[in-house]
Structures are given as C-alpha cells and as structure tokens.
Design a protein around this motif. Structure first.
Motif, PDB file in Angstrom:
ATOM      1  N   VAL A 145       4.034  -2.187  -6.800  1.00 28.44           N
ATOM      2  CA  VAL A 145       3.645  -0.979  -7.526  1.00 28.44           C
ATOM      3  C   VAL A 145       4.511  -0.853  -8.769  1.00 28.44           C
ATOM      4  O   VAL A 145       5.741  -0.749  -8.679  1.00 28.44           O
ATOM      5  N   GLY A 146       3.893  -0.883  -9.935  1.00 30.96           N
ATOM      6  CA  GLY A 146       4.638  -0.804 -11.181  1.00 30.96           C
ATOM      7  C   GLY A 146       5.108   0.600 -11.488  1.00 30.96           C
ATOM      8  O   GLY A 146       4.648   1.577 -10.866  1.00 30.96           O
ATOM      9  N   PRO A 147       6.019   0.747 -12.430  1.00 31.05           N
ATOM     10  CA  PRO A 147       6.526   2.071 -12.822  1.00 31.05           C
ATOM     11  C   PRO A 147       5.385   3.000 -13.248  1.00 31.05           C
ATOM     12  O   PRO A 147       4.548   2.633 -14.067  1.00 31.05           O
ATOM     13  N   GLY A 148       5.355   4.166 -12.683  1.00 25.73           N
ATOM     14  CA  GLY A 148       4.337   5.146 -13.024  1.00 25.73           C
ATOM     15  C   GLY A 148       2.969   4.877 -12.433  1.00 25.73           C
ATOM     16  O   GLY A 148       2.031   5.628 -12.672  1.00 25.73           O
ATOM     17  N   GLN A 149       2.846   3.802 -11.666  1.00 25.06           N
ATOM     18  CA  GLN A 149       1.547   3.463 -11.081  1.00 25.06           C
ATOM     19  C   GLN A 149       1.349   4.192  -9.759  1.00 25.06           C
ATOM     20  O   GLN A 149       2.300   4.389  -8.994  1.00 25.06           O
ATOM     21  N   ASP A 150       0.134   4.581  -9.477  1.00 21.58           N
ATOM     22  CA  ASP A 150      -0.192   5.234  -8.216  1.00 21.58           C
ATOM     23  C   ASP A 150      -0.181   4.185  -7.106  1.00 21.58           C
ATOM     24  O   ASP A 150      -0.948   3.220  -7.156  1.00 21.58           O
ATOM     25  N   PRO A 151       0.681   4.318  -6.089  1.00 20.13           N
ATOM     26  CA  PRO A 151       0.719   3.329  -4.999  1.00 20.13           C
ATOM     27  C   PRO A 151      -0.633   3.140  -4.327  1.00 20.13           C
ATOM     28  O   PRO A 151      -0.944   2.041  -3.854  1.00 20.13           O
ATOM     29  N   ALA A 152      -1.442   4.197  -4.295  1.00 22.23           N
ATOM     30  CA  ALA A 152      -2.736   4.097  -3.623  1.00 22.23           C
ATOM     31  C   ALA A 152      -3.647   3.074  -4.296  1.00 22.23           C
ATOM     32  O   ALA A 152      -4.540   2.525  -3.644  1.00 22.23           O
ATOM     33  N   ALA A 153      -3.430   2.815  -5.580  1.00 24.92           N
ATOM     34  CA  ALA A 153      -4.267   1.838  -6.284  1.00 24.92           C
ATOM     35  C   ALA A 153      -4.059   0.442  -5.708  1.00 24.92           C
ATOM     36  O   ALA A 153      -5.022  -0.294  -5.448  1.00 24.92           O
ATOM     37  N   ILE A 154      -2.809   0.059  -5.513  1.00 23.48           N
ATOM     38  CA  ILE A 154      -2.494  -1.249  -4.935  1.00 23.48           C
ATOM     39  C   ILE A 154      -2.908  -1.289  -3.478  1.00 23.48           C
ATOM     40  O   ILE A 154      -3.527  -2.255  -3.001  1.00 23.48           O
ATOM     41  N   GLU A 155      -2.579  -0.232  -2.742  1.00 23.06           N
ATOM     42  CA  GLU A 155      -2.892  -0.198  -1.312  1.00 23.06           C
ATOM     43  C   GLU A 155      -4.393  -0.317  -1.063  1.00 23.06           C
ATOM     44  O   GLU A 155      -4.824  -1.041  -0.151  1.00 23.06           O
ATOM     45  N   SER A 156      -5.194   0.358  -1.862  1.00 22.71           N
ATOM     46  CA  SER A 156      -6.645   0.316  -1.661  1.00 22.71           C
ATOM     47  C   SER A 156      -7.216  -1.057  -1.996  1.00 22.71           C
ATOM     48  O   SER A 156      -8.163  -1.514  -1.343  1.00 22.71           O
ATOM     49  N   GLN A 157      -6.632  -1.733  -2.982  1.00 25.57           N
ATOM     50  CA  GLN A 157      -7.097  -3.081  -3.311  1.00 25.57           C
ATOM     51  C   GLN A 157      -6.832  -4.036  -2.146  1.00 25.57           C
ATOM     52  O   GLN A 157      -7.714  -4.801  -1.739  1.00 25.57           O
ATOM     53  N   VAL A 158      -5.605  -3.996  -1.628  1.00 23.93           N
ATOM     54  CA  VAL A 158      -5.236  -4.889  -0.526  1.00 23.93           C
ATOM     55  C   VAL A 158      -6.032  -4.549   0.726  1.00 23.93           C
ATOM     56  O   VAL A 158      -6.582  -5.441   1.403  1.00 23.93           O
ATOM     57  N   TRP A 159      -6.122  -3.269   1.026  1.00 25.51           N
ATOM     58  CA  TRP A 159      -6.819  -2.843   2.237  1.00 25.51           C
ATOM     59  C   TRP A 159      -8.300  -3.221   2.184  1.00 25.51           C
ATOM     60  O   TRP A 159      -8.869  -3.712   3.151  1.00 25.51           O
ATOM     61  N   SER A 160      -8.929  -3.002   1.025  1.00 25.47           N
ATOM     62  CA  SER A 160     -10.337  -3.353   0.887  1.00 25.47           C
ATOM     63  C   SER A 160     -10.551  -4.853   1.066  1.00 25.47           C
ATOM     64  O   SER A 160     -11.534  -5.283   1.695  1.00 25.47           O
ATOM     65  N   LEU A 161      -9.632  -5.641   0.546  1.00 24.09           N
ATOM     66  CA  LEU A 161      -9.748  -7.090   0.628  1.00 24.09           C
ATOM     67  C   LEU A 161      -9.672  -7.567   2.077  1.00 24.09           C
ATOM     68  O   LEU A 161     -10.562  -8.285   2.557  1.00 24.09           O
ATOM     69  N   VAL A 162      -8.639  -7.153   2.793  1.00 29.67           N
ATOM     70  CA  VAL A 162      -8.440  -7.664   4.147  1.00 29.67           C
ATOM     71  C   VAL A 162      -9.404  -7.017   5.140  1.00 29.67           C
ATOM     72  O   VAL A 162      -9.930  -7.696   6.034  1.00 29.67           O
ATOM     73  N   HIS A 163      -9.679  -5.729   4.978  1.00 30.00           N
ATOM     74  CA  HIS A 163     -10.595  -5.085   5.915  1.00 30.00           C
ATOM     75  C   HIS A 163     -12.024  -5.583   5.705  1.00 30.00           C
ATOM     76  O   HIS A 163     -12.771  -5.771   6.675  1.00 30.00           O
TER      77      HIS A 163
END
Length: 203
Positions: A145-163
């Motif tokens: 998660v980059g500075p100022g980035q919403d953690p949910a953006a990364i989490e949703s990408q990873v979760w969508s991929l694996v799920h």
C-alpha cells in the motif's frame, strides 16, 4: 463392572463444539442437504433436542459452522505463508496458496462460509479481531500500500484474484483435469499478476 459414561460426559461439557464438528463432518460428506439438526445431534451422540440449547435453529448452526470455518481458513493461510520465503511478495503468494488449498480441501464449507453476507454473521468479540481470516489477507497486502493509498484498493484486487480463481476451480469451469498437476501450474500463472499489484516495498 463400571457404568458406561453418559453421552454428555463424553463431550466433557463442550457439546456446542461437538455439534459444530458433527455438522462440519456432515457437510463434508453430503453437502448442504445433509446438514440438519437431527442428523447433527445423532452424529454427536446426543438427543435430537440438544442443538436447540446451543443454536437458534439450523440457521444458527450454519452460522457457527461458518465461523469455525473462518478460523480454520485463517490457520491454513498463515501456515502456507509461513512455509515459504518471508519476503513480502512471497508471503502474499503463500496466503493466496493457502486460500486455494482451503477451498479445494473443504469445498462445501467454503461455499457455506461465503454464502453468508457479512451482516448475517455475528460480529467477532473484541479479543477475536486479530483472528479474523480477512486480517491475514490484509496484513499480507499491507506492505504494498503506497503513501496515501486506500488499503482496500490493494486488498480488493488481491481478494478478487484469488477468490475468483478458487470459485471458478470449484465450479469445474477451469479447462483442465482436476486430478492433474495443472491446477497448481495454472494458479501460479495467475498469481504472477500479484507481482504487478501495489507499490514495491523495496522501492
């Protein structure tokens, strides 16, 4: 001759957990249709009325089984992450590998768990916050998660991929034989996309 222990003595007071485990076994053996309160009681070796003292009907039992499933799910992901290299990306891949491993090993339980909406499951107690399965995924994503980035953006990408991969695999829609080595090879190809997600921690 000594008197045989009663059924309740057999469970040492943890009848609720025994009923959950009985329900999980029924689910694994026969799918959702096999999961009934009466069968669960019989499997646990108690009267058919016993589940009513611990669960609010079949829906309550299903919720309890789902919560136990999420606990095992978390342990599976953490074990897979701990088994490999401990770099951030390797741990993220390990968590995803554990995600798929759980889905393949417990398909009926996986379907039950994700058949509930978040609002339908009881909220965790304060002392259980760190035991949530999602926390494991969140912690693995955090380094990217980059500075100022919403953690949910990364989490949703990873979760969508694996799920998405796990769900498609369980549905039989993947074009390979489930008994071959192809699932893992195809999974590794898809998970290579993780190398493009988020900010490199070394940057």
């Amino acid at each position: 001759m000594s008197k045989a222990p009663t059924r309740k003595q057999h469970h040492h007071g943890d009848l609720r957990q025994a009923l959950i485990e009985a329900g999980m076994a029924l689910l694994a053996e026969g799918g959702p249709e096999a999961l009934t309160l009466r069968r669960c009681a019989a499997r646990a070796g108690v009267s058919h009325a016993a589940p009513a003292h611990h669960f609010d009907g079949l829906a309550g039992l299903r919720q309890a089984i789902a919560m136990e499933g999420f606990r095992i799910f978390r342990e599976t992901m953490e074990a897979a992450a701990a088994a490999g290299p401990q770099t951030p990306r390797a741990r993220l891949r390990g968590v995803c590998a554990g995600y798929l491993e759980f889905a393949i090993r417990h398909p009926a339980l996986f379907d039950l768990m994700f058949g509930f909406s978040a609002s339908e499951l009881p909220p965790p107690r304060k002392d259980e916050q760190n035991s949530l399965a999602y926390q494991t995924l969140r912690q693995a994503c955090a380094p990217f998660v980059g500075p100022g980035q919403d953690p949910a953006a990364i989490e949703s990408q990873v979760w969508s991929l694996v799920h998405g991969f796990a769900t498609l695999y369980l549905s039989g829609r993947m074009r390979f034989n489930a008994g071959s080595a192809a699932p893992r090879a195809r999974f590794d190809e898809v998970m290579a996309l993780l190398d493009r997600i988020g900010t490199d921690p070394a940057a």
